[in-house]
Motif scaffolding. Structure first.
Motif, PDB file in Angstrom:
ATOM      1  N   ALA A  70      -7.605   4.827   1.298  1.00 18.40           N
ATOM      2  CA  ALA A  70      -7.592   5.812  -0.216  1.00 18.40           C
ATOM      3  C   ALA A  70      -7.091   5.217  -1.533  1.00 18.40           C
ATOM      4  O   ALA A  70      -6.999   5.888  -2.525  1.00 18.40           O
ATOM      5  CB  ALA A  70      -5.894   6.014   1.023  1.00 18.40           C
ATOM      6  N   ILE A  71      -6.518   4.274  -1.409  1.00 19.15           N
ATOM      7  CA  ILE A  71      -6.704   3.230  -2.407  1.00 19.15           C
ATOM      8  C   ILE A  71      -7.508   3.152  -3.748  1.00 19.15           C
ATOM      9  O   ILE A  71      -8.282   2.804  -4.225  1.00 19.15           O
ATOM     10  CB  ILE A  71      -5.529   1.833  -2.360  1.00 19.15           C
ATOM     11  N   HIS A 110      -9.140   5.889  -6.282  1.00 22.30           N
ATOM     12  CA  HIS A 110      -8.916   5.558  -6.760  1.00 22.30           C
ATOM     13  C   HIS A 110      -8.921   4.510  -7.965  1.00 22.30           C
ATOM     14  O   HIS A 110      -8.354   4.262  -9.336  1.00 22.30           O
ATOM     15  CB  HIS A 110      -7.576   5.606  -7.366  1.00 22.30           C
ATOM     16  N   PRO A 156       1.194  -1.406  -0.325  1.00 21.30           N
ATOM     17  CA  PRO A 156      -0.134  -0.127   0.172  1.00 21.30           C
ATOM     18  C   PRO A 156       1.026   1.250   0.176  1.00 21.30           C
ATOM     19  O   PRO A 156       0.634   2.033  -0.833  1.00 21.30           O
ATOM     20  CB  PRO A 156      -1.239  -0.180   1.415  1.00 21.30           C
ATOM     21  N   LEU A 166       0.692   4.108  -2.792  1.00 20.43           N
ATOM     22  CA  LEU A 166       0.160   5.150  -3.323  1.00 20.43           C
ATOM     23  C   LEU A 166       0.949   6.241  -3.239  1.00 20.43           C
ATOM     24  O   LEU A 166       0.293   7.483  -3.664  1.00 20.43           O
ATOM     25  CB  LEU A 166      -0.610   5.520  -1.243  1.00 20.43           C
ATOM     26  N   ASP A 181      -5.091   3.061   4.683  1.00 18.83           N
ATOM     27  CA  ASP A 181      -4.199   2.952   2.682  1.00 18.83           C
ATOM     28  C   ASP A 181      -4.802   1.910   2.167  1.00 18.83           C
ATOM     29  O   ASP A 181      -4.949   2.583   0.593  1.00 18.83           O
ATOM     30  CB  ASP A 181      -2.894   2.010   3.243  1.00 18.83           C
TER      31      ASP A 181
END
Length: 194
Positions: A167-168, A171, A128, A132, A164
């Motif tokens: 957050a991924i 996207h 991760p 990122l 993380d």
């Protein structure tokens, strides 16, 4: 049961035979048909039971057709050792065919990883933090991801990777297939799966 009965296509069956695989393990027998149908999956099985092949085989099966040099599958894993192990398994099972994979992780220079990413790979195996970083630099494009695998999900949560992972996920395309694999089933995995 044999791999032929799981609707794995011939080039991959040939690789399995060359590597000495004859029969699927229970997690492979249960997971592969579900993944091949395009369904999401939460797979729970102990380490050493063949979880990697349970998601790698249907990914290879699916990505043999379609565009090349686009990252279409993302496998997120907690450690660079595991990222390399999965990457090596993909290379063995996909020998002589595409799709191609690469592993990205921290603790090493990012320059070779950035250069490799620019060439295009269908499968990205990533830790991760480095992923990122590369997304923030505009070096990793996840807009074409069709399949997301979160491997060793319980370890990732134990290691504090949940922020993380979230957050991924921001996207990635919403319409992707999502596969979570874990040796145990802590409440955080159920929450993330929901």
């Amino acid at each position: 049961m044999h791999f032929e009965s799981l609707n794995i296509i011939e080039p991959i069956l040939r690789s399995l035979k060359e590597e000495g695989y004859t029969s699927p393990t229970p997690i492979q027998e249960q997971a592969i048909p579900i993944v091949l149908k395009g369904n999401d999956l939460l797979g729970c099985a102990q380490t050493g039971t063949g979880k990697t092949a349970a998601f790698v085989l249907p990914i290879l099966n699916r990505l043999l057709v379609g565009p090349e040099n686009l990252t279409r599958a993302l496998i997120v894993t907690p450690t660079r050792e595991l990222a390399e192990q999965i990457h090596q398994a993909i290379q063995i099972l996909a020998e002589g065919i595409r799709p191609r994979s690469m592993a990205i992780y921290g603790g090493v220079s990012s320059k070779p990883q950035i250069q490799a990413l620019s060439k295009g790979f269908e499968i990205l195996v990533a830790c991760p933090g480095r992923l990122l970083d590369l997304i923030a630099q505009g070096r990793a494009n996840l807009s074409n991801i069709e399949i997301l695998v979160i491997d060793e999900a319980d370890r990732m949560f134990d290691m504090g990777f949940l922020p993380d992972i979230r957050a991924i996920l921001k996207h990635l395309p919403a319409g992707r297939q999502t596969l979570l694999f874990s040796a145990t089933m802590p409440p955080q995995i159920n929450a993330l799966a929901s």
